[in-house]
Design a protein around this motif. Structure first.
Motif, PDB file in Angstrom:
ATOM      1  N   ASP A 262      37.708 -26.835  73.810  1.00 31.07           N
ATOM      2  CA  ASP A 262      37.284 -25.471  74.112  1.00 31.07           C
ATOM      3  C   ASP A 262      38.456 -24.509  73.912  1.00 31.07           C
ATOM      4  N   ILE A 263      38.207 -23.430  73.145  1.00 30.48           N
ATOM      5  CA  ILE A 263      39.290 -22.480  72.848  1.00 30.48           C
ATOM      6  C   ILE A 263      39.744 -21.730  74.099  1.00 30.48           C
ATOM      7  N   ASN A 264      38.870 -21.717  75.139  1.00 33.24           N
ATOM      8  CA  ASN A 264      39.232 -21.044  76.379  1.00 33.24           C
ATOM      9  C   ASN A 264      39.917 -21.979  77.384  1.00 33.24           C
ATOM     10  N   PHE A 265      40.124 -23.226  76.968  1.00 31.79           N
ATOM     11  CA  PHE A 265      40.651 -24.216  77.894  1.00 31.79           C
ATOM     12  C   PHE A 265      42.057 -23.860  78.377  1.00 31.79           C
ATOM     13  N   ALA A 266      42.919 -23.421  77.474  1.00 29.01           N
ATOM     14  CA  ALA A 266      44.294 -23.072  77.848  1.00 29.01           C
ATOM     15  C   ALA A 266      44.303 -21.949  78.878  1.00 29.01           C
ATOM     16  N   GLU A 267      43.428 -20.976  78.712  1.00 32.75           N
ATOM     17  CA  GLU A 267      43.353 -19.870  79.661  1.00 32.75           C
ATOM     18  C   GLU A 267      42.819 -20.342  81.013  1.00 32.75           C
ATOM     19  N   GLU A 268      41.868 -21.274  80.987  1.00 38.69           N
ATOM     20  CA  GLU A 268      41.331 -21.818  82.230  1.00 38.69           C
ATOM     21  C   GLU A 268      42.407 -22.574  83.005  1.00 38.69           C
ATOM     22  N   ILE A 269      43.233 -23.324  82.291  1.00 38.84           N
ATOM     23  CA  ILE A 269      44.331 -24.043  82.943  1.00 38.84           C
ATOM     24  C   ILE A 269      45.279 -23.060  83.619  1.00 38.84           C
ATOM     25  N   ARG A 270      45.632 -21.997  82.907  1.00 42.77           N
ATOM     26  CA  ARG A 270      46.523 -20.991  83.490  1.00 42.77           C
ATOM     27  C   ARG A 270      45.919 -20.408  84.762  1.00 42.77           C
ATOM     28  N   HIS A 271      44.617 -20.126  84.722  1.00 42.25           N
ATOM     29  CA  HIS A 271      43.938 -19.530  85.871  1.00 42.25           C
ATOM     30  C   HIS A 271      43.910 -20.507  87.046  1.00 42.25           C
ATOM     31  N   GLN A 272      43.632 -21.778  86.783  1.00 47.48           N
ATOM     32  CA  GLN A 272      43.543 -22.790  87.833  1.00 47.48           C
ATOM     33  C   GLN A 272      44.898 -23.057  88.498  1.00 47.48           C
ATOM     34  N   ILE A 273      45.961 -22.780  87.778  1.00 45.62           N
ATOM     35  CA  ILE A 273      47.306 -23.013  88.326  1.00 45.62           C
ATOM     36  C   ILE A 273      47.886 -21.745  88.953  1.00 45.62           C
ATOM     37  N   ARG A 274      47.728 -20.608  88.277  1.00 46.85           N
ATOM     38  CA  ARG A 274      48.373 -19.381  88.751  1.00 46.85           C
ATOM     39  C   ARG A 274      47.653 -18.730  89.935  1.00 46.85           C
ATOM     40  N   TYR A 275      46.319 -18.697  89.886  1.00 51.84           N
ATOM     41  CA  TYR A 275      45.566 -17.989  90.931  1.00 51.84           C
ATOM     42  C   TYR A 275      45.814 -18.576  92.324  1.00 51.84           C
ATOM     43  N   PRO A 276      45.636 -19.883  92.541  1.00 48.57           N
ATOM     44  CA  PRO A 276      45.846 -20.408  93.902  1.00 48.57           C
ATOM     45  C   PRO A 276      47.296 -20.268  94.374  1.00 48.57           C
ATOM     46  N   ARG A 277      48.228 -20.348  93.457  1.00 50.66           N
ATOM     47  CA  ARG A 277      49.626 -20.185  93.847  1.00 50.66           C
ATOM     48  C   ARG A 277      49.880 -18.781  94.377  1.00 50.66           C
ATOM     49  N   ALA A 278      49.328 -17.792  93.698  1.00 54.43           N
ATOM     50  CA  ALA A 278      49.496 -16.406  94.134  1.00 54.43           C
ATOM     51  C   ALA A 278      48.798 -16.165  95.466  1.00 54.43           C
ATOM     52  N   LEU A 279      47.618 -16.772  95.647  1.00 57.97           N
ATOM     53  CA  LEU A 279      46.861 -16.574  96.881  1.00 57.97           C
ATOM     54  C   LEU A 279      47.552 -17.235  98.072  1.00 57.97           C
ATOM     55  N   ILE A 280      48.078 -18.431  97.873  1.00 57.65           N
ATOM     56  CA  ILE A 280      48.815 -19.118  98.939  1.00 57.65           C
ATOM     57  C   ILE A 280      50.052 -18.317  99.325  1.00 57.65           C
ATOM     58  N   ASN A 281      50.715 -17.765  98.328  1.00 62.93           N
ATOM     59  CA  ASN A 281      51.888 -16.927  98.582  1.00 62.93           C
ATOM     60  C   ASN A 281      51.506 -15.709  99.410  1.00 62.93           C
ATOM     61  N   GLN A 282      50.377 -15.090  99.060  1.00 63.12           N
ATOM     62  CA  GLN A 282      49.926 -13.891  99.765  1.00 63.12           C
ATOM     63  C   GLN A 282      49.500 -14.189 101.202  1.00 63.12           C
ATOM     64  N   LYS A 283      48.758 -15.268 101.398  1.00 66.00           N
ATOM     65  CA  LYS A 283      48.195 -15.568 102.715  1.00 66.00           C
ATOM     66  C   LYS A 283      49.189 -16.266 103.654  1.00 66.00           C
ATOM     67  N   LEU A 284      50.015 -17.124 103.107  1.00 67.02           N
ATOM     68  CA  LEU A 284      50.913 -17.926 103.951  1.00 67.02           C
ATOM     69  C   LEU A 284      52.380 -17.523 103.814  1.00 67.02           C
ATOM     70  N   HIS A 285      52.662 -16.596 102.908  1.00 66.94           N
ATOM     71  CA  HIS A 285      54.029 -16.116 102.688  1.00 66.94           C
ATOM     72  C   HIS A 285      54.969 -17.265 102.329  1.00 66.94           C
ATOM     73  N   LYS A 286      54.517 -18.115 101.429  1.00 64.75           N
ATOM     74  CA  LYS A 286      55.335 -19.226 100.952  1.00 64.75           C
ATOM     75  C   LYS A 286      55.015 -19.472  99.484  1.00 64.75           C
ATOM     76  N   ASP A 287      55.981 -20.047  98.777  1.00 66.22           N
ATOM     77  CA  ASP A 287      55.780 -20.364  97.371  1.00 66.22           C
ATOM     78  C   ASP A 287      55.269 -21.792  97.245  1.00 66.22           C
ATOM     79  N   SER A 288      54.231 -21.952  96.463  1.00 68.82           N
ATOM     80  CA  SER A 288      53.671 -23.278  96.219  1.00 68.82           C
ATOM     81  C   SER A 288      54.314 -23.836  94.954  1.00 68.82           C
TER      82      SER A 288
END
Length: 358
Positions: A262-288
Motif C-alpha cells: 500500500d502506497i499509504n503504508f509509510a504514512e500510516e507507520i509514521r502516524h502510528q508511531i508519532r501520534y501516541p508519542r505526542a499524546l503521551i507527552n502531552q498527557k503525562l509530561h514524559k517522553d515515550s
C-alpha cells in the motif's frame, strides 16, 4: 593411651578456636590477584598481619575496588545489598573472590566498575528475558490464556524474589546493551501490553508490594474505553515510579509490510508511531522512547521511522533472552499465560545461553 588422645583432641580444638576478630589473608581469584595493584595488595597483606581488628567494615579503596572486611554473618548477598543496593547483584562480587562464602575477618573485593560489559564467557553469554503480560483477573482461575489470576502473578513475583532475580526497568536496558552496566547473573524485565484496567486494579498493587518496576505499553485509542485505563490512572502509576508508560501504537495496527505494498503504508507507520508519542507527552509530561510492536509485527519501514524519531528500543513477542549485543529494535519478549505453571514460568527465565565460545 587415652591421655595422648585427649591431648591431641585438645590441640585440634585450640586450632579451631582461632579468634574471628583476626583479619585473615585475602583469598581472591587468580584473575583478581593479577589485576590488583602491588601497592594495594601490600597494604591488605600488612593489615592481615597487624593483629586483632574490627570486622564488617571497609578496609581500603582504590579506583576499581572497595576492600571490605567481612563480619560474622556476612555473605556476598548482604555485601551486595550494602554497596549495590540489591542482593541480586552478588554475582559480581562472587566472580572476583575465590570462595563461595566469605569468612569473618576475610577481605572481600567489591568491584566499582564494569568488569565484563558484554556478559560473554567461555561457555556462553548472559541474557536478559523480557516477560510480556496482558490482562489480570481477581478470579482464582481463568478460561482465557491472557487473563492471569492475581494469585498466580503474586506467586511468580515471589518466585523471582526467592530465587535471587534482579528485576530491572526496561528503560534502563540500553545501559546494559551499551556496556555502561554489567548484566547481573539473573535479571528479568516485566512488561504489559495494551492498557487494560486490570493493570491498575490488580498488577499495580503487586508491583508496589514487591518493590519491582514494570513497563506498560498502551495503544492510545484504547485509553478511556470500558475495559481500558483512564489518563488519571496512567498518571498515578507513572508518578509512582513503579510503572513506566510507553507507546504500543495509536490503534494497535500491525506495522508489518502489507502484501499489496500500500502506497499509504509509510504514512500510516509514521502516524502510528508519532501520534501516541505526542499524546503521551502531552498527557503525562514524559517522553515515550520505547515502542512495542502491535502483534509483535515489525518491518524495515517501522524500524527506520523509530530510529528517525529517536526511539531507543522496540520490542517484539519473539521468545528468548536478550544479550548485550542484541538488536535494540528487535528485542525478544516471552509471553506469560494463565496456563503457565511455576515450573514453565521458571523455564522461560532465559538468563544464560550455553555455547562453547573457547
Amino acid at each position: 593411651m587415652n591421655h595422648k588422645r585427649e591431648k591431641t583432641r585438645n590441640k585440634h580444638q585450640r586450632v579451631k578456636r582461632k579468634s574471628p576478630m583476626m583479619l585473615t589473608k585475602p583469598r581472591f581469584s587468580k584473575k583478581m590477584n593479577k589485576v590488583l595493584a602491588p601497592a594495594t595488595l601490600a597494604v591488605l597483606l600488612t593489615a592481615c598481619a597487624s593483629g586483632p581488628v574490627s570486622v564488617g567494615t571497609q578496609l581500603q579503596e582504590d579506583q576499581d575496588y572497595i576492600f571490605f572486611r567481612a563480619g560474622a554473618g556476612d555473605s556476598y548477598e548482604t555485601i551486595a545489598q550494602r554497596y549495590y543496593g540489591s542482593a541480586a547483584l552478588s554475582g559480581k562480587i562472587r566472580e572476583v573472590n575465590k570462595d563461595n562464602a566469605p569468612v569473618a575477618g576475610e577481605v572481600v573485593a567489591i568491584p566499582k566498575r564494569v568488569l565484563n560489559p558484554s556478559g560473554v564467557y567461555p561457555d556462553g553469554y548472559r541474557t536478559i528475558p523480557i516477560l510480556c503480560y496482558h490482562r489480570f483477573t481477581s478470579n482464582t482461575t481463568s478460561t482465557d490464556r491472557l487473563d492471569l489470576p492475581a494469585e498466580q502473578f503474586r506467586r511468580q513475583l515471589q518466585y523471582l524474589a526467592d530465587n535471587g532475580y534482579y528485576v530491572i526497568s526496561l528503560n534502563e536496558l540500553d545501559q546494559y546493551m551499551l556496556g555502561n552496566r554489567e548484566i547481573p547473573e539473573k535479571s528479568v524485565v516485566l512488561t504489559i501490553d495494551d492498557g487494560y484496567k486490570s493493570v491498575y486494579t490488580t498488577a499495580y498493587p503487586l508491583f508496589k508490594a514487591f518493590n519491582v518496576p514494570a513497563t506498560l505499553f498502551v495503544y492510545t485509542d484504547f485509553i478511556g474505553a470500558t475495559l481500558g485505563l483512564r489518563w488519571d490512572e496512567l498518571k498515578e502509576m507513572q508518578q509512582s515510579g513503579f510503572v513506566d508508560i510507553q507507546s504500543h501504537s495509536k490503534s494497535h495496527t500491525s506495522l508489518a509490510v502489507p502484501p499489496e505494498q500500500d502506497i499509504n503504508f509509510a504514512e500510516e507507520i509514521r502516524h502510528q508511531i508519532r501520534y501516541p508519542r505526542a499524546l503521551i507527552n502531552q498527557k503525562l509530561h514524559k517522553d515515550s522512547v520505547i515502542f512495542s510492536y502491535p502483534y509483535g509485527d515489525s518491518s524495515d519501514h517501522a524500524i527506520e521511522e523509530l530510529v528517525e524519531q529517536g526511539i531507543k528500543m522496540s520490542v517484539t513477542v519473539q521468545q528468548g533472552g536478550n544479550p548485550a549485543f542484541a538488536n535494540p529494535y528487535l528485542l525478544k519478549r516471552t509471553m506469560i499465560y494463565a496456563d503457565d505453571t511455576i515450573d514453565t514460568f521458571a523455564e522461560k527465565l532465559d538468563v544464560f545461553h550455553q555455547e562453547d565460545l573457547k
